[in-house]
Design a protein around this motif. Sequence first.
Motif, mmCIF file in Angstrom:
data_model
loop_
_atom_site.group_PDB
_atom_site.id
_atom_site.type_symbol
_atom_site.label_atom_id
_atom_site.label_comp_id
_atom_site.label_asym_id
_atom_site.label_seq_id
_atom_site.Cartn_x
_atom_site.Cartn_y
_atom_site.Cartn_z
ATOM 1 N N LYS A 1 1.977 -25.456 15.760
ATOM 2 C CA LYS A 1 1.916 -25.294 14.079
ATOM 3 C C LYS A 1 2.348 -23.697 13.965
ATOM 4 O O LYS A 1 1.913 -22.779 14.773
ATOM 5 N N GLU A 2 3.176 -23.523 13.107
ATOM 6 C CA GLU A 2 3.820 -22.262 12.726
ATOM 7 C C GLU A 2 4.273 -21.468 14.020
ATOM 8 O O GLU A 2 3.940 -20.301 14.162
ATOM 9 N N MET A 3 5.013 -22.142 14.889
ATOM 10 C CA MET A 3 5.388 -21.299 16.020
ATOM 11 C C MET A 3 6.061 -20.054 15.887
ATOM 12 O O MET A 3 6.892 -20.120 15.051
ATOM 13 N N THR A 4 5.619 -19.172 16.481
ATOM 14 C CA THR A 4 5.975 -17.602 16.466
ATOM 15 C C THR A 4 5.603 -16.728 15.308
ATOM 16 O O THR A 4 6.101 -15.735 15.086
ATOM 17 N N LYS A 5 4.958 -17.567 14.320
ATOM 18 C CA LYS A 5 4.675 -16.946 12.991
ATOM 19 C C LYS A 5 3.335 -16.372 12.827
ATOM 20 O O LYS A 5 2.576 -16.630 14.001
ATOM 21 N N PHE A 6 2.829 -15.621 11.870
ATOM 22 C CA PHE A 6 1.524 -15.052 12.024
ATOM 23 C C PHE A 6 0.206 -16.153 12.150
ATOM 24 O O PHE A 6 -0.782 -15.851 12.735
ATOM 25 N N TYR A 7 0.391 -17.426 11.543
ATOM 26 C CA TYR A 7 -0.462 -18.477 11.691
ATOM 27 C C TYR A 7 -0.560 -19.280 12.844
ATOM 28 O O TYR A 7 -0.740 -20.422 12.629
ATOM 29 N N GLU A 8 0.449 -18.985 13.900
ATOM 30 C CA GLU A 8 0.642 -19.833 15.025
ATOM 31 C C GLU A 8 -0.523 -20.330 15.491
ATOM 32 O O GLU A 8 -1.587 -19.798 15.755
ATOM 33 N N GLU A 9 -0.590 -21.745 15.746
ATOM 34 C CA GLU A 9 -1.631 -22.398 16.326
ATOM 35 C C GLU A 9 -1.111 -23.696 17.165
ATOM 36 O O GLU A 9 -0.277 -24.233 17.088
ATOM 37 N N PHE A 10 -1.977 -23.725 18.340
ATOM 38 C CA PHE A 10 -1.720 -24.954 19.142
ATOM 39 C C PHE A 10 -2.894 -25.642 19.514
ATOM 40 O O PHE A 10 -4.079 -25.296 19.757
ATOM 41 N N ILE A 11 -2.774 -27.152 19.072
ATOM 42 C CA ILE A 11 -4.131 -27.644 19.629
ATOM 43 C C ILE A 11 -3.528 -28.848 20.735
ATOM 44 O O ILE A 11 -2.563 -29.649 20.503
ATOM 45 N N ASN A 12 -4.167 -28.617 21.571
ATOM 46 C CA ASN A 12 -4.061 -29.522 22.886
ATOM 47 C C ASN A 12 -5.273 -30.444 23.064
ATOM 48 O O ASN A 12 -6.305 -29.969 23.415
ATOM 49 N N THR A 13 -5.087 -31.866 23.308
ATOM 50 C CA THR A 13 -6.108 -32.616 23.258
ATOM 51 C C THR A 13 -5.787 -34.100 23.552
ATOM 52 O O THR A 13 -4.739 -34.251 23.744
#
Length: 243
Positions: A197-209
Amino acid sequence: MIMVTKFKFPYKETEKGLYLVSTPIGNLKDITLRAIEILKTSDYILCEDTRVSKNLLKTYEIHSNLISHHKFNEKKNTSKIVEILRKGSTISLISDAGTPGVSDPGKILINECIKNNIKIIPIPGPSSVISAVSISGFSDQFFFYGFFPEKKNLIEDLKKLAELNISIVFFVSSKKIRKIITYLKDHFNDRKILICKEMTKFYEEFINTEINELNLEKLELKGELTIVISEKKDYKRIKQTLS
């Protein structure tokens, strides 16, 4: 204002033709020195959305002439652009983010340039696909589908993709992600998933599941997501072996 240091490299001078210039996928610092140089020396820059591109171009003091070039006017524009190129101009094609021509406008123009023996030069740079695969921990052999299948091809395409024992990469709108979870669980329930989500931006987030444990109810997802589905693998057996 971002400071740009000027370097001199022993490379050949800019050639005439069409340049496919990769631009940042979020953070404006993720642009190459060569991309800036090519954009500055272009006679014209074809932009997917001039309003989006102006922010990047203003940051790096790029003043080349802009032409709006998107999926709704690409067919109409192409003959005129090819004629400009045949007269010896240098034109750069950019998308709103990433590499043009890949799940973005550009294919029609590229094919016309090939037919007319017009030189096409890629300027590599940021890629959400490669970035996502690199941090996934999944197989580096992958199939890039592009935007998630539309409804009419959905089940048939997912059946075929589920047979591939490699990583699979999709682009998905955050508005659609919750609607497709059922399809993901039906066809890839033995695999893992990475949602970027929002890669390289302020709210970048990664969900790995695990896909069968996927629950997005408490997450606020915006914009375009890049998702990576792992290769087929017996993760439970691996966990038992390690424990």
